[in-house]
Design a protein around this motif. Structure first.
Motif, short mmCIF file in Angstrom:
data_model
loop_
_atom_site.label_atom_id
_atom_site.label_comp_id
_atom_site.label_asym_id
_atom_site.label_seq_id
_atom_site.Cartn_x
_atom_site.Cartn_y
_atom_site.Cartn_z
N UNK A 1 0.84 -1.19 0.00
CA UNK A 1 0.00 0.00 0.00
C UNK A 1 0.87 1.25 0.00
N UNK A 2 0.38 2.27 -0.67
CA UNK A 2 1.07 3.56 -0.71
C UNK A 2 0.45 4.49 0.31
N UNK A 3 1.24 4.90 1.29
CA UNK A 3 0.78 5.82 2.33
C UNK A 3 1.10 7.25 1.92
N UNK A 4 0.07 8.07 1.75
CA UNK A 4 0.29 9.45 1.32
C UNK A 4 0.86 10.31 2.43
N UNK A 5 0.71 9.87 3.69
CA UNK A 5 1.24 10.64 4.81
C UNK A 5 0.36 11.83 5.16
N UNK A 6 0.91 12.71 5.97
CA UNK A 6 0.17 13.89 6.38
C UNK A 6 0.18 14.98 5.32
N UNK A 7 1.19 14.96 4.47
CA UNK A 7 1.29 15.96 3.40
C UNK A 7 2.06 15.35 2.23
N UNK A 8 1.62 15.66 1.02
CA UNK A 8 2.31 15.18 -0.18
C UNK A 8 3.36 16.17 -0.67
N UNK A 9 3.46 17.33 -0.05
CA UNK A 9 4.43 18.35 -0.47
C UNK A 9 5.81 18.00 0.07
N UNK A 10 6.77 17.89 -0.84
CA UNK A 10 8.12 17.47 -0.46
C UNK A 10 8.80 18.48 0.46
N UNK A 11 8.51 19.76 0.28
CA UNK A 11 9.18 20.77 1.10
C UNK A 11 8.74 20.72 2.56
N UNK A 12 7.61 20.07 2.83
CA UNK A 12 7.13 19.96 4.21
C UNK A 12 7.63 18.70 4.93
N UNK A 13 8.25 17.79 4.18
CA UNK A 13 8.68 16.52 4.78
C UNK A 13 9.74 16.69 5.87
N UNK A 14 10.78 17.51 5.68
CA UNK A 14 11.75 17.69 6.77
C UNK A 14 11.12 18.26 8.05
N UNK A 15 10.19 19.18 7.87
CA UNK A 15 9.50 19.76 9.04
C UNK A 15 8.69 18.69 9.77
N UNK A 16 7.93 17.89 9.01
CA UNK A 16 7.14 16.83 9.62
C UNK A 16 8.04 15.79 10.31
N UNK A 17 9.17 15.49 9.67
CA UNK A 17 10.10 14.52 10.27
C UNK A 17 10.61 15.04 11.61
N UNK A 18 11.00 16.30 11.66
CA UNK A 18 11.51 16.87 12.90
C UNK A 18 10.45 16.93 14.00
N UNK A 19 9.23 17.34 13.63
CA UNK A 19 8.15 17.44 14.61
C UNK A 19 7.82 16.08 15.20
N UNK A 20 7.63 15.09 14.34
CA UNK A 20 7.21 13.78 14.84
C UNK A 20 8.35 13.02 15.51
N UNK A 21 9.57 13.27 15.09
CA UNK A 21 10.70 12.67 15.81
C UNK A 21 10.77 13.23 17.22
N UNK A 22 10.60 14.55 17.35
CA UNK A 22 10.61 15.17 18.68
C UNK A 22 9.48 14.65 19.55
N UNK A 23 8.28 14.53 18.97
CA UNK A 23 7.14 14.04 19.74
C UNK A 23 7.35 12.59 20.17
N UNK A 24 7.93 11.79 19.29
CA UNK A 24 8.16 10.38 19.63
C UNK A 24 9.21 10.25 20.73
N UNK A 25 10.24 11.07 20.68
CA UNK A 25 11.27 11.04 21.72
C UNK A 25 10.69 11.46 23.07
N UNK A 26 9.86 12.50 23.07
CA UNK A 26 9.21 12.93 24.32
C UNK A 26 8.31 11.82 24.86
N UNK A 27 7.56 11.17 23.96
CA UNK A 27 6.69 10.06 24.37
C UNK A 27 7.49 8.93 24.98
N UNK A 28 8.58 8.57 24.32
CA UNK A 28 9.41 7.45 24.79
C UNK A 28 10.04 7.76 26.14
N UNK A 29 10.65 8.93 26.26
CA UNK A 29 11.33 9.30 27.50
C UNK A 29 10.31 9.47 28.63
N UNK A 30 9.21 10.17 28.36
CA UNK A 30 8.21 10.45 29.41
C UNK A 30 7.58 9.19 29.96
#
Length: 315
Positions: free
Chosen positions: A12-41
């Motif tokens: 299956x092809x997952x379109x993700x939260x946004x199909x715009x390539x310029x937004x991918x680094x921002x989404x990666x940083x946001x969700x990586x930070x959220x996941x780290x906070x979730x894991x540590x907390x």
């Protein structure tokens, strides 16, 4: 039966939260930070409760399992999304999609049932304090946890087995950032009536019956608190319940957003489902450690003592 007998789709092809390539680094940083906070907390809450004998009570036993479930829930979806963004390959195999749905539904169901168990624990502690130790015995706590695990597993397994019987012909594009049940049912080219019936049954149980049970519990709790003569004891009781109520409200709002708020178009429906899924699959597991620690004196004390205990235990 084997999946190959039912579908010509291998991935299956997952379109993700946004199909715009310029937004991918921002989404990666946001969700990586959220996941780290979730894991540590959540890890800190589990370790603090496990290492502090004063927190070896039914309330914190369920909280530790709730934190572990939140950690597993977030780990079911976010790492795969981060890998897809980084690798620029937004696909997931058919078997991987079924596995993701199985574990996601298991952990989300376990989250809900643990919220009910924690509400019951609060009810017994406030309404029947003299019988609390007898009612919430270690055997009872283990039994409630096992029942929650089995019920959540039954729900997850039922959905996954029924989903495996469906056919997926040509359309393999999922407008989501992980494999979720509703979007997959919309993609199927076979009759999904049984799937929708089971979804309505379990969805109704998790989003209507469960919050209703929690509401009834808190009506009894509030009635008991009102009868307490001391103002300080009333505030202490309300403060104890506040964290759990906040977690329940946070989950219910996102669930209502998925199942009960209609959308004007398929695009609006996809966007609404993504936002709601981010809330209950990513944001809620991240916020729960703060909800249960910032307003809880015992947890804050345990977290402060945790580094010193670790230092004393190290050789």
């Amino acid at each position: 039966m084997k999946p190959g007998n039912h579908t010509s789709v291998s991935e299956f092809l997952l379109l993700g939260l946004s199909e715009k390539q310029e937004q991918q680094p921002f989404l990666f940083g946001i969700f990586l930070g959220m996941y780290l906070v979730t894991t540590v907390g959540n890890s800190l809450i589990i370790l603090a409760i496990g290492s502090d004998p004063r927190l070896h009570t039914p309330r914190y036993f369920f909280l530790a399992n709730f934190s572990l479930t939140d950690l597993c829930l977030s780990s079911t979806t976010v790492p795969r999304m981060l890998v897809n963004i980084q690798a620029h390959r937004h696909t997931i195999p058919y078997a991987g999609c079924l596995s993701q749905i199985y574990f996601f539904l298991w952990f989300i169901g376990l989250d809900v049932f643990l919220l009910v168990v924690m509400a019951y624990d609060q009810l017994v502690a406030i309404c029947y304090p003299l019988h609390y130790t007898l009612v919430m015995s270690p055997r009872c706590c283990i039994l409630l946890l096992v029942m929650s695990l089995v019920l959540a597993l039954a729900s997850s397994l039922t959905h996954t087995i029924l989903l495996a019987q469906l056919s997926f012909c040509d359309d393999n594009v999922l407008p989501h950032f992980f494999c979720e049940l509703l979007p997959l049912l919309k993609l199927s080219c076979s009759n999904a009536y049984a799937n929708h019936c089971v979804l309505m049954y379990w969805g109704g149980a998790l989003t209507i019956l469960i919050p209703l049970l929690i509401t009834v519990s808190y009506v009894c709790i509030v009635a008991a608190i009102v009868r307490v003569p001391s103002a300080s004891e009333k505030w202490k009781a309300f403060s104890t319940c506040g964290s759990h109520l906040s977690a329940v409200c946070l989950f219910c709002v996102s669930a209502i957003g998925v199942y009960f708020i209609p959308s004007n178009s398929s695009a609006d429906s996809a966007s609404k489902d993504k936002i709601a899924a981010v809330m209950y699959a990513v944001v809620t597991p991240m916020l729960n450690p703060f909800i249960y620690s910032l307003r809880n004196k015992d947890m804050k004390s345990a977290l402060r003592r945790f580094p010193s205990r670790r230092a004393l235990q190290s050789p």
